[in-house]
Write an enzyme that holds these catalytic residues in place. Sequence first.
Site, short mmCIF file in Angstrom:
data_model
loop_
_atom_site.label_atom_id
_atom_site.label_comp_id
_atom_site.label_asym_id
_atom_site.label_seq_id
_atom_site.Cartn_x
_atom_site.Cartn_y
_atom_site.Cartn_z
N SER A 127 0.87 -1.01 -0.05
CA SER A 127 0.01 0.02 -0.09
C SER A 127 0.91 1.11 -0.15
CB SER A 127 -1.03 -0.07 1.16
OG SER A 127 -0.31 0.28 2.36
N GLY B 19 15.39 -4.06 -2.21
CA GLY B 19 15.76 -2.67 -2.61
C GLY B 19 15.52 -2.02 -1.16
N ASN C 253 19.95 0.39 -4.76
CA ASN C 253 19.15 1.12 -5.76
C ASN C 253 19.01 0.33 -7.07
OD1 ASN C 253 18.27 2.95 -7.99
ND2 ASN C 253 18.86 4.48 -6.58
N MET C 254 17.88 -0.07 -7.27
CA MET C 254 17.37 -1.02 -8.62
C MET C 254 17.35 -0.30 -9.94
SD MET C 254 17.08 -4.07 -7.28
CE MET C 254 16.81 -4.79 -5.71
N HIS D 52 17.04 13.71 -1.04
CA HIS D 52 15.71 12.76 -0.98
C HIS D 52 14.52 13.32 -0.21
CE1 HIS D 52 18.60 9.52 -1.86
NE2 HIS D 52 17.56 8.93 -2.60
N HIS D 53 13.43 12.98 -0.52
CA HIS D 53 12.07 13.49 0.22
C HIS D 53 12.16 13.56 1.66
CE1 HIS D 53 11.17 9.45 1.18
NE2 HIS D 53 11.69 8.95 0.01
N LYS E 74 12.32 9.97 3.87
CA LYS E 74 13.38 9.15 4.01
C LYS E 74 14.11 9.21 5.53
CE LYS E 74 17.13 7.46 1.40
NZ LYS E 74 16.46 5.98 1.43
#
Length: 271
Positions: free
Chosen positions: A15, A102, A128-129, A159-160, A163
Amino acid sequence: MTFTTARRVAVAGASGRMGRMLIEAVLASTDGVLAGALDVAASPAVGADATAFLGRSSGVPVTADLRAGLAGCDVLIDFTRPEGTLAHARACAELGVQMVIGTTGFDDAGKAALAQAAEKVAIVLAPNMSVGVNVTMKLLELAARALGDGYDIEIIEAHHRHKVDAPSGTALKMGEVIAEAQGTRLAERAVYERYGHTGERPAGAIGFATVRGGDIVGDHTVLFAGTGERVEITHRSGSRAGYAQGSLRAVRWLADKPRGLFDMFDVLGLR
């Protein structure tokens, strides 16, 4: 590469933002079938159809029951948190379900636990994929070997605001790739904090700077600063779609692997 028999894929954190992106990617693929959807027991999505957010029905309910969610699955894609991923790994090793991980932020004990699980099932573990990020890693390896002494190295990541770990797993992996390319270990060279009177920059240091804000998906820049010139290698993610597509490449690559711990360099043939 695709397969005549579709791979049956489960998604952890179904979700969440990344979980939903993964579900969409599996549904859009020609050789993957959504077969399981996991989430924490407290999630309001538990019991609902995994694709309800798309306004459609898949017949796959979101569940917190690991055995039910993994039943009949070939592989689990997991971008959650270390404690959850480690619990999933124990279940996958017992049930013979492969993993594409990941998740970032594992400590040494966590990494050892994943290596132990990989003795029973095949696992791709990468911070990191994204295919682009992993090609960037290869470029960093080449640059680190060629530039060598005389260039100061700084890694800047953004990053956002949500994180929870810093520096990012990708930034740390970049530092590891650079250090190994130069015959050293990141632990011997990393500088994570600077405050107050720090003195001159230590020779050979690999510095890290962290930015957190807004909805930044992920930006990474490595700066090689020499005398009279500097080289900057940058990767920016505009969406999580690249992570999802890289994960599916890992799912396909694992199809004939009985066991072992791998990363995206293995998947992409970058060794």
